[in-house]
Design a protein around this motif. Structure first.
Motif: not given
Length: 510
Positions: A425-439, A441-446, A456-457, A485-491
């Motif tokens: 929880k921030g002062e004015q916003k709620a923040r939720l993150t969901v992170r996986d360790e999967g395949i 997303i390629a930069p061109e698909h982001l 993306g696949v 979203v933030e992602s790199k292929p394989g990460e």
């Protein structure tokens, strides 16, 4: 200077009394020192509008009361100096219609005998009304052309018969910023974009050589150094004998046409992309809908076979197992259909929000529990960090749907690896993150993972309609939030949702 003395007695034997004088194609008359007519031919008499006999012995002012004073002054000047005056242009206005004016070219000269004595004052008058009107029409045409050149949005230019620019073009100077010294000859080529010069010069030389129309597109440099696409057109102007007198041409700014062409290409590309996405969607939708239906059919068939051959207790256990599988497939079908309905509402702008007080961590825990079986089948452990209360006013159903899509997406593409969920929880916003360790997303698909029917696949390796992230983005944005979203292929991939604790329309209320 006093007037020259005349010897009128010597004029009676003048050879001008012959037929050649009388029928001369120009008006001729001889005057004495009082400017009275001594002789006049029929051409000049006709110009004056009186018979020849009514001229003789009368002064020029008597015959022509409206004669301009400058004519009399010129005649008196010849008498006083003995010097002729040639090419004096006279205009006689026809009242009340000035447009019917007559124009004459007059010559005044002394007539002398063989001894050199002045015996008469000669006048020769030629009606040049037709020529003068043609000249005035030409002047008006040229003035109109110059005004048109200055007023038009086009660049207008002329060259000589050999295709060389020999006269400055004001519109070319204004459009390109070139000085006359820079543009004359072949210097105009320097104002063309370097990539277009060879083509433009070659087309111009061919047109001049073959005496044909010149049409070519090229970019012209503006005074600020930018380039504007133009359409150049040129045509030869011929002499009466068919030879080329000059070339005249224009450059038209076609940047609007280029933009329209580019926009058309863009829209066509988007349409083709939309058709491709539609076809892919129909293929995927058919597959996604067929899979649970096939499973349901097989399970129902198997349950029927079991009912005919199994004892009661074993049949009950078997039926419960089959019914659980069928329940999941029915749920899957329901989710697919609801997704299609939601997309239709979103496209039509009919997404309605039911805002209420919601505690985000509680909702996240409920969704994690609800998808526990799905996580187990995917081989994923869900690690949740939600150690504080994060209350807000949101649409609970839309929030749950967004969380389900994000977590399902992580389970699908991060199968076999942990899933990390963090709520703060921030002062004015709620923040939720969901992170996986999967395949990942390629930069061109982001840039397009949140678009409708995008993924993306390849759909051949991963199911789904490509609607989950699209609906997530639209739902979150409808509540005043953002998703990225933030992602790199394989990460793996990290999805971040930020929501205002109160919707924008309620900001500032007590």
């Amino acid at each position: 200077m006093s007037p020259l003395s005349m010897h009128p007695g010597t004029f009676e034997a003048s050879p001008w009394d012959g037929q050649a004088f009388w029928d001369a194609p120009i008006g001729i008359a001889f005057l004495d020192e009082g400017l009275r007519y001594l002789r006049i031919n029929k051409m000049l008499a006709a110009m004056n509008g009186l018979p020849p006999e009514l001229h003789i012995g009368r002064s020029i002012q008597e015959v022509l009361p409206a004669i301009p004073p400058a004519v009399v002054e010129s005649l008196e000047h010849v008498l006083a100096t003995g010097q002729p005056i040639f090419n004096s242009v006279l205009t006689r206005w026809a009242a009340p219609r000035p447009s019917e004016a007559q124009h004459f070219l007059a010559h005044y000269y002394p007539v002398r005998n063989e001894a050199g004595a002045l015996i008469a004052l000669g006048t020769a008058v030629q009606d040049i009304t037709g020529w003068r009107r043609a000249e005035m029409a030409r002047d008006r045409s040229e003035a109109r052309f110059r005004a048109l050149v200055l007023a038009t949005a086009q660049v207008v230019w002329t060259t000589d018969a050999h295709g060389e620019l020999v006269e400055e073009s004001p519109t070319w100077r204004a459009f390109t910023g070139q000085t006359p010294q820079q543009s004359l000859g072949s210097g105009w080529v320097d104002a063309i974009h370097p990539e277009d010069r060879t083509r433009a010069r070659s087309a111009w030389r061919q047109a001049v050589h073959h005496r044909e129309l010149y049409t070519v597109e090229y970019r012209l440099r503006r005074p600020d150094g930018s380039y504007t696409p133009t359409l150049a057109r040129g045509a030869p102007v011929h002499n009466a004998d068919g030879s080329i007198l000059e070339w005249i041409g224009t450059n038209t700014d076609i940047s609007a046409s280029h933009r329209a062409r580019e926009e058309h290409a863009r829209l066509l590309g988007e349409l083709q992309q939309a058709v491709r996405i539609r076809d892919e969607f129909l293929t995927v939708a058919a597959h996604e809908l067929r899979t649970p239906l096939t499973t349901l059919g097989l399970r129902l068939q198997s349950l029927g076979n079991d009912a005919r051959g199994w004892p009661g207790a074993q049949l009950a256990r078997r039926a419960l197992e089959q019914l659980e599988v069928m329940r999941r497939q029915v749920k899957r079908l329901t989710t697919l259909v609801n997704s299609l309905v939601d997309v239709t509402h979103l496209s039509e702008g009919r997404l309605q929000l039911e805002l209420e007080s919601v505690e985000l961590c509680t909702v996240v825990r409920e969704i994690t529990v609800r998808l526990a079986d799905e996580a187990a089948r995917a081989g994923c452990t869900v690690k949740l960090e939600a150690n504080c209360e994060v209350p807000g006013r949101w649409d609970r159903l839309r929030l749950e749907q967004a969380l389900v899509h994000l977590l399902s997406n992580a389970l699908k593409y991060g199968a076999g690896r942990p899933i990390h969920i963090h709520v703060m929880k921030g002062e004015q916003k709620a923040r939720l993150t969901v992170r996986d360790e999967g395949i990942g997303i390629a930069p061109e698909h982001l840039p397009r993972v949140f678009d409708r029917f995008e993924r993306g696949v390849s759909e051949r390796h991963y199911g789904g309609l490509g609607l989950g992230l699209y609906m997530t983005r639209r739902s979150i944005e409808a509540m005043g939030g953002t998703v990225s979203v933030e992602s790199k292929p394989g990460e793996g991939a990290l999805f971040t949702v930020e929501l205002p604790l109160r919707p924008p329309e309620e900001e500032g209320r007590p």
